[in-house]
Design a protein around this motif. Structure first.
Motif, PDB file in Angstrom:
ATOM      1  N   GLU A 123      33.142  31.061  19.986  1.00  0.00           N
ATOM      2  CA  GLU A 123      32.650  29.934  20.244  1.00  0.00           C
ATOM      3  C   GLU A 123      32.608  29.445  21.522  1.00  0.00           C
ATOM      4  OE1 GLU A 123      35.417  27.258  17.806  1.00  0.00           O
ATOM      5  OE2 GLU A 123      34.921  28.369  16.150  1.00  0.00           O
ATOM      6  N   LEU A 124      33.760  29.818  22.367  1.00  0.00           N
ATOM      7  CA  LEU A 124      33.510  29.311  23.659  1.00  0.00           C
ATOM      8  C   LEU A 124      32.562  30.284  24.660  1.00  0.00           C
ATOM      9  CD1 LEU A 124      37.409  28.918  24.621  1.00  0.00           C
ATOM     10  CD2 LEU A 124      35.711  27.298  24.856  1.00  0.00           C
ATOM     11  N   PHE A 125      32.556  31.320  24.426  1.00  0.00           N
ATOM     12  CA  PHE A 125      31.627  32.033  24.987  1.00  0.00           C
ATOM     13  C   PHE A 125      30.640  33.074  24.048  1.00  0.00           C
ATOM     14  CE2 PHE A 125      35.632  32.022  27.165  1.00  0.00           C
ATOM     15  CZ  PHE A 125      35.389  31.224  28.052  1.00  0.00           C
ATOM     16  N   GLN A 183      32.764  40.589  33.184  1.00  0.00           N
ATOM     17  CA  GLN A 183      34.014  39.861  33.656  1.00  0.00           C
ATOM     18  C   GLN A 183      34.315  38.787  32.624  1.00  0.00           C
ATOM     19  OE1 GLN A 183      35.369  40.175  37.010  1.00  0.00           O
ATOM     20  NE2 GLN A 183      37.001  38.912  35.869  1.00  0.00           N
ATOM     21  N   MET A 184      33.127  38.215  31.915  1.00  0.00           N
ATOM     22  CA  MET A 184      33.371  37.610  30.953  1.00  0.00           C
ATOM     23  C   MET A 184      34.325  38.281  29.836  1.00  0.00           C
ATOM     24  SD  MET A 184      30.231  35.521  29.147  1.00  0.00           S
ATOM     25  CE  MET A 184      29.789  34.538  30.382  1.00  0.00           C
ATOM     26  N   ARG A 228      39.426  38.800  27.012  1.00  0.00           N
ATOM     27  CA  ARG A 228      40.700  39.859  26.684  1.00  0.00           C
ATOM     28  C   ARG A 228      42.059  39.088  27.198  1.00  0.00           C
ATOM     29  NH1 ARG A 228      40.993  45.544  29.242  1.00  0.00           N
ATOM     30  NH2 ARG A 228      41.533  44.413  31.110  1.00  0.00           N
ATOM     31  N   GLY A 229      41.928  38.415  28.222  1.00  0.00           N
ATOM     32  CA  GLY A 229      43.276  37.741  28.660  1.00  0.00           C
ATOM     33  C   GLY A 229      43.496  36.637  27.885  1.00  0.00           C
ATOM     34  N   PRO A 281      37.497  37.268  40.297  1.00  0.00           N
ATOM     35  CA  PRO A 281      36.564  37.167  39.267  1.00  0.00           C
ATOM     36  C   PRO A 281      35.260  37.450  39.490  1.00  0.00           C
ATOM     37  CG  PRO A 281      37.633  34.938  39.472  1.00  0.00           C
ATOM     38  CD  PRO A 281      38.148  36.079  40.434  1.00  0.00           C
ATOM     39  N   SER A 282      34.888  37.090  40.719  1.00  0.00           N
ATOM     40  CA  SER A 282      33.397  36.872  40.908  1.00  0.00           C
ATOM     41  C   SER A 282      32.929  38.189  41.953  1.00  0.00           C
ATOM     42  CB  SER A 282      32.979  35.484  41.671  1.00  0.00           C
ATOM     43  OG  SER A 282      33.751  35.556  42.911  1.00  0.00           O
TER      44      SER A 282
END
Ligand SMILES: Nc1ncnc2c1ncn2[C@@H]1O[C@H](COP(=O)(O)OP(=O)(O)OP(=O)(O)O)[C@@H](O)[C@H]1O
Ligand SMILES: [Mg+2]
Lengths: 297, 245
Positions: free
Chosen positions: B128-130, B150-151, B156-157, B170-171
């Motif tokens: 839902e979020l992503f 990365q997403m 997963r985290g 992350p970037s």
């Protein structure tokens, strides 16, 4: 060569590939999770053969049942060996000399244990169905080979199911690909490695039993199969189960068809040649061919 | 130090010293992260950011010092048990399982037995979020673009219902538009009430999203402060934001 002969050879190769794959998955899972090349695999193949033989000779237990029993028995043997020896090997991302020497030594010990107990005479498992041949039209299926093939395929299928449908299987596949990521999400690496080693040895024992239904054996049984398993997992890319199946098929086809052009006594050379070829041409195995395109950035 | 502050503190790292074999790379680092905050660690290559974050996740043994998380001393706890405290690392370079599908990668985030019962519920929440992850759910992770990877790693985290989500670079290696996307994702997760500790070389964005920041240099904390103040400081402006007076 007639089309029927050709078909017979292809079927023979396919049936052989099944048991080849079964004897190799155990090494693959151990290598994948622990990055250990289990040279002692040959020793457990041999013990598996004698295990099934003794059950049949002493208690008239059907060899097929013996193979089924080999799974739990060798699983626990594997756990014990891991507890006593393997867990002391310093963990590493690559096979170390220490682990190779230790497992080679273990193989020698097992082999000599075999000589001590069973002497050096060749044994074979002969049952009423050993010589039975199914004839379907012009094609003949040796019954025992069909049975062995079925058992091999069933056991590999069961393993695949476990690997893809259970949390333990997820942990195994995760450790094969990236163990730090496994630890982050909560995989206990040592525990998973111990169970995976047990599973690897269980497959060695059971595969040894299957091989004993096809070939005669003595305590140095296993050596030539170790080489074959080695070729298969190198062809398969060392840690891919689909690769193992393909590697087994390639080797079985090469060996089966070689009898058309080579005397049977040269057959072991096939595996060696394939090994060299694989290492030179396909260092990442067959699986590397499609993995290459999907490498993580 | 009032009691109220202690209760509010999620992570406290005291005098951390870390080494690879015999080479020490982190020297007496102190960090504090309060609940609900976004905290950034910035610093150049080789400053010891990744090493510090790995130690928080238990991947590197602590030579000296203490790590207190959610009121418990986790300094010597093995890595695989830390996720039970809902302390989750999204590692540098993502570290996904390339030959597993997006969904398998995400589900493995809930590997820890206490999390398994709610795994599918949390998976749906992530979808839902992503939604982009849902579209890719059956695809092998190795075939995703860098931004999608990365997403997936962050997802997963997130599967471990993090109290603290630790994000390492992350970037890194992403195109500017994707960097923007990832930082939006981080803001969204922070808005869900997750505390975030973020390491980045990209100081500008890292300090923008954070309330508090640390500057690590050569294995030590060289500077710390509220992020607006840090961004205004001469040292940070010159060394990290590329402003020359
Ligand atoms: N596995 C390792 N073995 C030995 N030394 C290492 C290892 N990993 C990192 N180092 C060293 O530790 C120091 C800190 O590295 P670290 O990766 O923590 O820095 P970083 O701040 O994360 O840098 P970057 O911004 O490039 O990610 C560096 O000098 C590095 O060379
Ligand atoms: Mg780093």
């Amino acid at each position: 060569m007639s089309a029927v002969d050709l078909l017979n050879l292809v079927i023979a190769a396919l049936l052989l590939a099944g048991v080849y794959a079964a004897m190799s998955v155990g090494m693959t899972i151990v290598y994948g999770v622990m990055k250990i090349v289990n040279l002692a695999h040959a020793g457990f193949l041999m013990l598996g053969a004698y295990f099934v033989y003794e059950l049949y000779a002493r208690f008239s237990i059907d060899p097929l049942v013996g193979v089924v029993l080999a799974f739990p028995v060798f699983f626990f043997i594997g756990l014990a060996v891991h507890w006593i020896l393997i867990r002391r090997i310093p963990s590493s991302d690559q096979p170390t000399l220490t682990s190779l020497l230790l497992l080679f030594g273990l193989w020698l010990v097992l082999q000599n244990l075999g000589y001590l107990i069973w002497g050096n005479a060749d044994r074979a498992i002969l049952t009423p169905r050993t010589l039975y041949v199914l004839q379907i039209g012009p094609i003949s299926f040796p019954a025992v080979r069909l049975i062995v093939f079925g058992a091999a395929v069933a056991s590999i299928g069961g393993l695949e199911l476990v690997l893809h449908k259970t949390w333990f299987g997820g942990a195994v596949r995760a450790l094969m690909q990236n163990s730090d990521a496994g630890r982050i999400v909560g995989v206990n690496v040592e525990k998973t490695a111990r169970i995976a080693f047990g599973v690897g040895i269980a497959f060695a024992g059971a595969a040894g039993g299957l091989l004993a239904m096809l070939y005669s054996f003595s305590p140095d049984f296993g050596g030539s199969f170790l080489l074959r398993a080695f070729v298969i997992i190198v062809l398969g890319g060392l840690e891919s189960f689909a690769g193992v199946a393909i590697g087994a098929l390639i080797l079985a086809l090469a060996e089966t068809f070689s009898i058309l052009v080579l005397p049977a006594s040269y057959q072991p050379a096939i595996a060696f040649s394939l090994l060299v070829l694989a290492l030179v041409v396909l260092p990442e195995g067959v699986a590397g061919l499609w993995n290459k395109r999907h490498r993580l950035a | 130090m009032g009691n109220r502050q202690d209760l509010n503190r999620l992570l406290e790292v005291a005098n951390l010293e870390l080494a690879y074999e015999t080479v020490q790379v982190v020297w007496g680092v102190n960090l504090k992260v309060s609940r609900g905050q976004v905290v950034s660690i910035i610093g150049p290559n080789g400053a010891g950011k990744t090493t510090t974050l790995k130690a928080l996740a238990g991947l590197i043994p602590v030579r000296k010092g203490r790590i207190i998380f959610d009121g418990q001393d986790v300094t010597s706890e093995p890595a695989h048990l830390r996720v039970r405290h809902h302390l989750c690392l999204v590692p540098e370079g993502r570290q996904l399982w390339a030959r597993m599908t997006v969904e398998e990668n995400l589900l493995m985030g809930a590997f820890s037995p206490p999390l398994r019962a709610k795994a599918h519920q949390n998976l749906n929440r992530i979808y839902e979020l992503f939604p982009q992850l849902k579209e890719r759910s059956k695809q092998a992770c190795g075939t995703l673009s860098g931004g999608e990877q990365q997403m997936c790693a962050i997802g997963r985290g997130f599967m471990a219902e993090p109290l603290l989500l630790i994000l390492d670079e992350p970037s890194l290696g992403l195109a500017p538009i994707l960097v923007e996307q990832v930082f939006q994702m981080i803001s969204r997760i922070a808005a869900e009430g997750v505390t975030i500790l973020l390491a980045a070389q990209n100081a500008n964005q890292a300090l923008q999203v954070a309330q508090y920041g640390y500057v690590m240099e050569a294995g030590r904390v060289a500077l710390e402060g509220v992020s607006d103040e840090l961004r205004a400081s001469d040292h940070v402006r010159r060394a990290y934001l590329g402003v020359s007076n």
